[in-house]
Design a protein around this motif. Structure first.
Motif, PDB file in Angstrom:
ATOM      1  N   ASN A  86      -2.690  46.601 -19.916  1.00 49.15           N
ATOM      2  CA  ASN A  86      -3.321  45.303 -20.186  1.00 49.15           C
ATOM      3  C   ASN A  86      -3.272  44.401 -18.951  1.00 49.15           C
ATOM      4  N   GLY A  87      -2.172  44.433 -18.227  1.00 48.36           N
ATOM      5  CA  GLY A  87      -2.074  43.635 -17.004  1.00 48.36           C
ATOM      6  C   GLY A  87      -3.078  44.079 -15.958  1.00 48.36           C
ATOM      7  N   LEU A  88      -3.290  45.386 -15.842  1.00 52.72           N
ATOM      8  CA  LEU A  88      -4.301  45.877 -14.903  1.00 52.72           C
ATOM      9  C   LEU A  88      -5.706  45.505 -15.355  1.00 52.72           C
ATOM     10  N   GLY A  89      -5.953  45.651 -16.657  1.00 48.32           N
ATOM     11  CA  GLY A  89      -7.291  45.368 -17.186  1.00 48.32           C
ATOM     12  C   GLY A  89      -7.682  43.910 -17.090  1.00 48.32           C
ATOM     13  N   MET A  90      -6.722  43.016 -17.244  1.00 49.56           N
ATOM     14  CA  MET A  90      -7.020  41.577 -17.214  1.00 49.56           C
ATOM     15  C   MET A  90      -6.682  40.946 -15.864  1.00 49.56           C
ATOM     16  N   TYR A  91      -6.331  41.753 -14.893  1.00 53.19           N
ATOM     17  CA  TYR A  91      -5.899  41.245 -13.580  1.00 53.19           C
ATOM     18  C   TYR A  91      -4.799  40.203 -13.732  1.00 53.19           C
ATOM     19  N   ASN A  92      -3.878  40.486 -14.627  1.00 53.24           N
ATOM     20  CA  ASN A  92      -2.771  39.587 -14.933  1.00 53.24           C
ATOM     21  C   ASN A  92      -1.482  40.231 -14.389  1.00 53.24           C
ATOM     22  N   ILE A  93      -1.132  39.864 -13.172  1.00 55.26           N
ATOM     23  CA  ILE A  93       0.016  40.480 -12.495  1.00 55.26           C
ATOM     24  C   ILE A  93       1.328  40.214 -13.235  1.00 55.26           C
TER      25      ILE A  93
END
Length: 127
Positions: A86-93
């Protein structure tokens, strides 16, 4: 679980085979000459000499399994891999790090615990 078990098997099997294969034949011959039977040679000579290499295979397998368990999120298995994906998909580091840091810490903890175990079981080889 089945896939992770299958993933763990090759390093353990290969290292076990290598550990027993690399034992010097003269050591086994000397044990046989002292009157030991095959079971005694296996239990008292071969297994202790192969143990460090077997534990090294278990160390490798444990780190591989911890790292690969995150892939279960791709098939709906959940776990820490969900945060990473999910962090990769939403660009949420920060969300990615919520999953990645615990996985890295688990892998390091696994490595350190197996290193400690190896040190404990092979202390007689260092004396």
């Amino acid at each position: 679980m089945v896939a992770l078990t299958v993933l763990a098997c090759p390093p353990i099997i290969i290292n076990t085979f290598t550990g027993f294969r690399e034992i010097d034949r003269s050591v086994i011959e000397a044990a046989s000459g002292m009157g030991m039977n095959e079971k005694q040679i296996l239990r008292k000579i071969e297994f202790p000499l192969a143990l460090p290499i077997i534990i090294a295979g278990c160390r490798t397998a444990a780190v591989e399994v911890v790292a690969s368990a995150t892939l279960a999120a791709f098939i709906g298995g959940g776990g820490l891999g969900t945060f990473i994906i999910n962090g990769l998909g939403m660009y949420n580091i920060p969300l990615l790090l919520v999953g990645a840091i615990p996985v890295a810490l688990l892998a390091i903890l696994s490595e350190v615990s197996f290193a400690t175990t190896e040190k404990f079981f092979t202390r007689y080889l260092r004396d």
